[in-house]
Design a protein around this motif. Sequence first.
Motif, short mmCIF file in Angstrom:
data_model
loop_
_atom_site.label_atom_id
_atom_site.label_comp_id
_atom_site.label_asym_id
_atom_site.label_seq_id
_atom_site.Cartn_x
_atom_site.Cartn_y
_atom_site.Cartn_z
N GLN A 161 11.42 -3.03 -1.98
CA GLN A 161 12.58 -3.24 -1.13
C GLN A 161 13.89 -3.42 -1.78
N SER A 162 13.85 -4.14 -2.77
CA SER A 162 14.94 -4.42 -3.61
C SER A 162 15.55 -3.34 -4.30
N GLY A 163 15.04 -2.41 -4.81
CA GLY A 163 15.49 -1.16 -5.29
C GLY A 163 16.20 -0.32 -4.36
N THR A 164 15.38 -0.29 -3.22
CA THR A 164 15.77 0.62 -2.01
C THR A 164 17.01 -0.01 -1.47
N GLU A 203 10.98 -1.86 -13.22
CA GLU A 203 10.78 -0.45 -13.15
C GLU A 203 10.72 -0.01 -11.56
N VAL A 204 10.34 -0.98 -10.68
CA VAL A 204 10.33 -0.30 -9.23
C VAL A 204 11.68 -0.38 -8.74
N ARG A 205 12.42 -1.52 -9.43
CA ARG A 205 13.96 -1.80 -8.70
C ARG A 205 14.51 -0.36 -9.26
N SER A 206 14.53 -0.02 -10.66
CA SER A 206 15.33 1.02 -11.07
C SER A 206 14.94 2.22 -10.35
N TYR A 350 12.61 -8.85 1.07
CA TYR A 350 13.99 -9.11 0.61
C TYR A 350 14.81 -8.91 1.68
N ILE A 351 16.10 -9.23 1.67
CA ILE A 351 17.21 -8.97 2.38
C ILE A 351 18.35 -8.43 1.79
N GLY A 352 18.98 -7.53 2.13
CA GLY A 352 20.31 -7.00 1.59
C GLY A 352 21.49 -7.76 1.93
#
Length: 363
Positions: A161-164, A203-206, A350-352
């Motif tokens: 979610q954070s990467g998105t 890895e997933v955030r990027s 997560y929250i943007g």
Amino acid sequence: MKKALSLVLAFAMALSLVACGGSDSSSAAAGGSSAAASGSGAAASGEQPVAGVCWYNFGDTFIANARNTLNEAAAADGTIKVIDADSQNDVATQTSNMNNFYTQGVDYLVLNNINNNAIAEIIERGKEEDVTLIFANTNSPTDEEFAMYDKVYHVSSVATQSGTIMGEALVKYWNEHPEMDRNGNGKLDYIMLLGIQGHYDTEVRSSYSLQALADAGIETECVQETICNYQRADAQNQVASILQARKDDVDAVIACNDDMALGAIEALKAAGFFADEDSYIPVVGVDATANGVEAIKDGTLLCTALNNPVILGNSVYKLMTLLNEGKELTQENLGMDGVTVEGHHININYIGITADNVEDAAY
């Protein structure tokens, strides 16, 4: 066997206190290194269960907040004693800390794991020691690894979610600001700041941030990808070096946590950016730390993804108290907002956070 070991240790400690004239405090050893530890340091020699917690780095802003929350929850409740140790972002130190906790006969081992190549071995050792294993704020064991032992749990944010969130913030800015394409090549040219090499979150955030850009039809080009170990100073130095060579090619900075984003901002400021609207460079990060939120407010950080350390710390402690009471981990039993329970997983959403909803970053 664990109880017997605990009794032996307790007896040995008692003899030591008599010989030394007594002492009111002790601490958990950290593998013979300079890693710090907190708590009473005594293993579970009586009825009170003990949790040994291996944090990857006490100096990480997010980890410091989660650690304080967990320790405060334990102190306020008094059901489970929490002792912890700093792995100093070093696999060998983490292993040594784990071994020390096993020697002390802990009932729970909470692992903010950095040794992702040894999850099966970690679980096997935990099973041998009959210790409940809780992987916290790290990648999850696989289904096969979970099947090895029924006392394995996972408490972590949904890193994808954070990467998105970061990627979608850049999509929005790109679409609203055509001047963002500073060299006019029709591509979003970015610097990617990674955390620990091989770490699941980085890895997933990027990858998911770039996927969000690709899904929006935006072509990208990597100016440089560099490992900064989630550290602000490392990011500042790395970005300063990159700007010396390719200052005119940078359209954005994607940082896998706020500390690195803030380091990048300092380097950008030193290179003449953020002086006015025409010199703005969008920077995105993760964690919504206090300093990250201030950067949102002052207009330097475009977006961050709230990874709530208070929910993490409280979720870990609540999980241990449920297990201590012989209760099953369910959504109803956990009773916490902002999380979902799936089997032995506690997933924190997560929250943007942008300038439009910065008030939502409070925790």
